[in-house]
Design an enzyme around this catalytic site. Structure first.
Site, PDB file in Angstrom:
ATOM      1  N   THR A  76       0.893  -1.289  -0.137  1.00 30.52           N
ATOM      2  CA  THR A  76       0.091   0.005   0.042  1.00 30.52           C
ATOM      3  C   THR A  76       0.748   1.268   0.034  1.00 30.52           C
ATOM      4  O   THR A  76       2.057   1.382   0.628  1.00 30.52           O
ATOM      5  CB  THR A  76      -0.858  -0.024   1.253  1.00 30.52           C
TER       6      THR A  76
ATOM      7  N   ARG B  93     -11.583 -10.441  -1.563  1.00 33.97           N
ATOM      8  CA  ARG B  93     -11.086  -9.618  -0.204  1.00 33.97           C
ATOM      9  C   ARG B  93     -10.815  -8.109  -0.571  1.00 33.97           C
ATOM     10  O   ARG B  93     -10.089  -8.096  -1.387  1.00 33.97           O
ATOM     11  CB  ARG B  93     -10.142 -10.381   0.361  1.00 33.97           C
TER      12      ARG B  93
ATOM     13  N   GLY C  48      -9.416  -4.900   1.911  1.00 33.31           N
ATOM     14  CA  GLY C  48      -8.916  -4.439   3.055  1.00 33.31           C
ATOM     15  C   GLY C  48      -9.452  -2.941   3.420  1.00 33.31           C
ATOM     16  O   GLY C  48     -10.374  -2.692   3.112  1.00 33.31           O
ATOM     17  N   ASP C  49      -8.647  -2.313   4.238  1.00 34.80           N
ATOM     18  CA  ASP C  49      -9.084  -1.037   4.376  1.00 34.80           C
ATOM     19  C   ASP C  49      -8.846   0.019   3.338  1.00 34.80           C
ATOM     20  O   ASP C  49      -9.446   1.221   3.720  1.00 34.80           O
ATOM     21  CB  ASP C  49      -8.160  -0.632   5.745  1.00 34.80           C
TER      22      ASP C  49
ATOM     23  N   THR D  85      -1.874   1.898   6.784  1.00 33.05           N
ATOM     24  CA  THR D  85      -1.298   0.545   5.999  1.00 33.05           C
ATOM     25  C   THR D  85      -1.000  -0.407   7.053  1.00 33.05           C
ATOM     26  O   THR D  85      -0.976  -0.514   8.302  1.00 33.05           O
ATOM     27  CB  THR D  85       0.059   0.975   5.447  1.00 33.05           C
ATOM     28  N   GLY D  86      -1.165  -1.889   6.359  1.00 30.38           N
ATOM     29  CA  GLY D  86      -0.977  -2.830   7.312  1.00 30.38           C
ATOM     30  C   GLY D  86      -2.174  -3.855   7.038  1.00 30.38           C
ATOM     31  O   GLY D  86      -3.040  -3.796   6.295  1.00 30.38           O
TER      32      GLY D  86
ATOM     33  N   GLY E 274      -5.459  -4.909   6.799  1.00 30.56           N
ATOM     34  CA  GLY E 274      -6.407  -3.969   6.776  1.00 30.56           C
ATOM     35  C   GLY E 274      -7.898  -4.379   7.656  1.00 30.56           C
ATOM     36  O   GLY E 274      -8.652  -3.483   7.830  1.00 30.56           O
TER      37      GLY E 274
HETATM   38  N1  ASP Z   1      -3.841  -2.161   4.310  1.00 27.46           N
HETATM   39  C1  ASP Z   1      -3.678  -3.251   3.051  1.00 27.46           C
HETATM   40  C2  ASP Z   1      -4.838  -4.180   2.825  1.00 27.46           C
HETATM   41  O1  ASP Z   1      -4.981  -4.485   3.951  1.00 27.46           O
HETATM   42  C3  ASP Z   1      -2.314  -3.731   2.910  1.00 27.46           C
HETATM   43  C4  ASP Z   1      -1.208  -3.317   3.301  1.00 27.46           C
HETATM   44  O2  ASP Z   1      -1.230  -1.790   3.728  1.00 27.46           O
HETATM   45  O3  ASP Z   1      -0.179  -3.747   2.782  1.00 27.46           O
HETATM   46  O4  ASP Z   1      -5.349  -4.463   1.771  1.00 27.46           O
END
Ligand code: ASP
Length: 337
Positions: free
Chosen positions: A197, A225, A227-228, A248-249, A251
């Site tokens: 992200t 799927r 994410g956030d 980020t991370g 989600g």
């Molecule tokens: N936040 C993103 C998701 O969950 C992925 C990421 O930030 O690496 O899709």
């Protein structure tokens, strides 16, 4: 008369652009400013700064900035990224401006710049979010070309590798292994960054805020799927009176706490960007308990004074800050566990 006024305004912008040297003193607002997640943020900030430094709008800056990352085949954002577990790259993105206008696309395939499609959703439709084939249909109608469905070379290899075990492990962004350094997060074997992200928030010379967030989501995710990242309030939130935040991370865990919205609301209560991000991370850790150590989430934020900050669950998340021609640098996100 109007033309003359516009000329004078442009003249002022031009002059101030020449003198943009970033923060002047504690009592002054630091603007313009742009910050973004991870190491790719440096190149993205540079593109955004080129717009901000000449008095351009934050909205244009955050779109153009993350387009750089979407175009790069070497990172996990955009069409070069790892596919879902059925072998398709699906992209999610959103954008928000100073007037609470927002647009989002999700589960979008074969379109190079989802952030620009999100902006068109915001500007050309009465809606906020379009997904899947509907989002693609809209993008094509707007003149975005349909790109090849072929995976990039590195994604092909990574997918073939993944297929050997086909293990469904929805975990991302654990970058605290022994190879980790603050400024160079681990790369996976295929040479890609171990995250997916870029989130960017900016304030322009007029003091207006905007933000963008764009991702291919979790590598080898379940088909469909989300994410956030494409969700306004989770992956991104902007309130022009207060500040802007992005995430980020993992989600799923950002969605659980409406993360970016929470960060902005905490800033509204008087917290600095860094402390607001910290509180949001604490909330995730509280919910997750001991399993928090298995995930990563990072938030970054700016406020109306141009103060910035970031926080993450565990070591290994860094972000890029730019507020002058010669000031575009990485900051290691502080972490809690
Ligand atoms: N936040 C993103 C998701 O969950 C992925 C990421 O930030 O690496 O899709």
């Amino acid at each position: 008369m109007l033309e003359r006024r516009r000329f004078l305004q442009l003249g002022t912008l031009g002059l101030s652009a020449l003198s943009f040297s970033g923060f002047k003193s504690n009592s002054e607002t630091r603007k313009p400013i742009v910050i973004s997640t991870w190491g790719e943020g440096i190149a993205a900030n540079k593109a955004a700064w080129n717009i901000l430094r000449v008095g351009g709008r934050a909205l244009d800056a955050v779109e153009q900035g993350v387009m750089v990352t979407e175009s790069s085949l070497n990172c996990c954002v955009g069409l070069g990224a790892n596919p879902d577990r059925d072998g398709y790259v699906t992209l999610d993105s959103c954008i928000m401006d100073e007037n609470a206008n927002c647009g989002s696309v999700a589960f979008l395939e074969r379109i190079k710049h989802p952030v620009s499609v999100a902006r068109r959703v915001m500007e050309k439709t009465p809606h906020v979010m379009l997904v899947g084939s509907g989002a693609q249909q809209f993008a094509l109608a707007q003149g975005f070309p349909l790109e090849s469905a072929e995976l990039s070379e590195s994604a092909k290899k990574a997918y073939e590798n993944w297929l050997i075990k086909s293990e469904y492990k929805p975990v991302i962004n654990i970058e605290n292994s022994k190879n980790q350094t603050a400024f160079a997060p681990n790369k996976l074997e295929n040479g890609k960054w171990n995250h997916d992200t870029i989130g960017m928030v900016a304030m322009d010379a007029n003091g207006n805020l905007s933000g963008s967030c764009t991702t291919s989501g979790m590598g080898f995710k379940m088909r469909g799927r989300l994410g956030d990242s494409p969700i306004i309030g989770a992956g991104l939130f902007v309130d022009n009176e207060i500040g802007a935040a992005t995430a980020t991370g993992q989600g799923e865990d950002v969605i659980r706490i409406c993360g970016s919205h929470l960060v902005v609301e905490l800033m509204r209560q008087g917290l600095s960007p860094e402390n607001a991000c910290k509180k949001a991370v604490e909330r995730i850790i509280k919910i997750k308990g001991t399993s928090a150590k298995d995930i990563q989430v990072g938030f970054i934020a700016i406020n109306k004074k141009g103060e910035y900050g970031g926080y993450c669950i565990q070591k290994g998340f860094d972000f890029a800050v730019c507020y002058a021609d010669d000031k575009n640098f990485m900051i290691p996100g502080k972490f809690l566990i």
